[in-house]
Every structure is written in C-alpha cells, then in structure tokens.
Design an enzyme around this catalytic site. Structure first.
Site, PDB file in Angstrom:
ATOM      1  N   SER A 148      -1.668 -39.139  16.725  1.00  0.00           N
ATOM      2  CA  SER A 148      -1.304 -38.887  15.334  1.00  0.00           C
ATOM      3  C   SER A 148      -2.580 -38.837  14.506  1.00  0.00           C
ATOM      4  CB  SER A 148      -0.407 -40.020  14.829  1.00  0.00           C
ATOM      5  OG  SER A 148      -0.298 -40.017  13.418  1.00  0.00           O
ATOM      6  N   TYR A 161       1.755 -48.941  13.766  1.00  0.00           N
ATOM      7  CA  TYR A 161       1.619 -47.555  14.213  1.00  0.00           C
ATOM      8  C   TYR A 161       0.160 -47.105  14.128  1.00  0.00           C
ATOM      9  CZ  TYR A 161       2.748 -42.553  14.606  1.00  0.00           C
ATOM     10  OH  TYR A 161       2.822 -41.242  15.007  1.00  0.00           O
TER      11      TYR A 161
END
Length: 266
Positions: A148, A161
């Site tokens: 990401s 995350y």
C-alpha cells in the site's frame, strides 16, 4: 496461452471475491497460462463459480484452498495441501489478503492490532518461508506482495495497517536479497485507494459521520489519497502483477512499485 507459462502455478491469497484485487490478479495470470490456486475462508460451494469460470474461460487448472491466515497451523496445512496437488510447489506467490482497522492509537483494540499485523505481515512471511525453497530449487519464481502507499507514508488512525505495510515492504526487500542469483524475484505493489466494495463502504460511512453527500466524501478521500482524482482499478493492479511475472521484469526485484495516482510525487 503463453507457451513459457505452461506448467507454472500461482497462489493468490484473498482471491475469492469476484470484484476483488485478488481475483483480478488470478484472472490476469490465468490469461497468461498459469494454473491458479484461489485462497480464502469461504465455503467451497460459494467459490465454485469463480473457480469454474477461470477453468472454462482461460483453459487452465484452478483449485480453491481454504485457510485462516490468522492461524499458523492452517498456513502450514495450506502449503501441505499445495504440495499434494503440485509436488514441486508454486511458481508465483501473491500475498494479497489484507485486513485493516481505523481508530486512534489510544483507542486501538490490541486484538485488532494482532489481527492486522498477522494478516498483512506475518502470513506473507510464513508463506514465503514455506514456499520460497521450491522456487529456488526450480530456478524461477515470483513473490508479489500487495502492499500500500501506507508502506511508505502514514495515517494517524491506521497505526496497525501502516506498521504492517511498512513491515511488508521491508520483508519484500529482504526476500529479494535472498533470491539474488536464483531466478526468484520479490516485489511490492503499493496502491492508493482502489475502487472496491470496501472503499465504497468507507466513503459512505464517512459521509454519514460528517453529514455530507457521498460525492463530497468521495472527493475528500480521493484528494487525500489519489491526487489524480480517480480511483485505481483492480485490473490495473492485476496487470502490474502479471507484468512482474513476465521476462521483461526478470531484473526487477526488491522494488516498491506505486500505483498511487501521483501521491508519492507530491
């Protein structure tokens, strides 16, 4: 079917949703002649139409294997099942399965931290640990970690995350170094906001919380994450994954490849 792909096998974790990045990657690799192993936690009957579609559409073998990536014994059993089907293991591993949770650090539930770290970072480590050796033995392999933009930047309410994706990018580099001279490469694909059902839910929930329209909420999210003002598509991520499995990418390894609508250029 690409002749040099015949006989090669790809495992894509988190690939049992028809609209997901994982399934898009499975289709892109199947189109290039790879046999496919779909993975998820759904009942086999639910996944059967997706598995069947790949076999009929692309004329390759497709299997579905269920495993909970939160549990190391199930990851190990998953790899044992793969070896029972394909004794020489897989040629491509796509660590796509992911999880997230959004809240401030002081309110972050420890069990959610453990879950996000386990799915996004520990499971890719275990699968790499268990499958890399066979790739080296064959002299060719591809490990693709779906990371990401949060693997390089951060978000205040996304501590687990962000930490997991930073860790996944580090694992990518270490794995790439382990593969030098073996024919095995490892790279990370780092998307910004992808147009998925989950993204639409996040935008919708934000609109309700802020008492604004869905379109205004979408505009705000894209302004923050996708400077181009457009979503990334699952198919764009899938085509980059397929490229990384091509001869043109033989010397690309240890890279963090953004599909970020220009975010990292800001």
């Amino acid at each position: 079917m690409a002749a040099d792909k015949i006989g090669k096998v790809a495992l894509i974790t988190g690939s049992t949703n028809a609209e997901s990045v994982g399934y898009a990657i499975a289709k892109a690799l199947a189109r290039n002649g790879y046999s496919i192993i779909l993975h998820g936690r759904r009942e086999a009957a639910e996944v059967e139409p997706l598995r069947e579609h790949i076999e009929k559409e692309y004329k390759v073998q497709a299997h579905y294997l269920c495993a909970n990536l939160l549990k190391r014994p199930e990851i190990e059993q998953l790899c044992e099942k793969i070896k029972a089907i394909y004794p020489t293991g897989v040629d491509v591993l796509v660590n796509n399965a992911g999880a997230t949770h959004h809240t401030s650090i002081e309110e972050f539930p420890p069990e959610k931290w453990d879950e996000v770290i386990a799915i996004n970072m520990t499971a890719p480590f275990d699968l790499t640990r268990l499958l890399l050796g066979d790739m080296k033995n064959k002299g060719w392999g591809r490990i693709i970690n779906i990371s990401s933009v949060r693997g390089r930047s951060a978000a205040a309410n996304s501590s687990a995350y962000t930490a997991a994706k930073h860790g996944l990018n580090g694992l990518t580099k270490s794995t790439a170094m382990s593969g030098y001279g073996t024919g095995v490469t490892c790279n990370a694909i780092c998307p910004a906001m992808i147009k998925t059902k989950f993204a639409m839910e996040v935008i919708g929930n934000s609109a309700k919380r802020l008492d604004i329209s869905f379109e205004e909420s979408k505009k705000r999210w894209l302004a923050d994450l996708n400077p181009s003002g457009e979503f990334i598509t699952s198919e764009q991520v899938a085509e980059l994954a397929a490229f990384l499995c091509s001869p043109a990418a033989d010397q690309i390894t240890g890279a963090e490849l953004p599909i970020d609508a220009g975010l990292w250029a800001k």
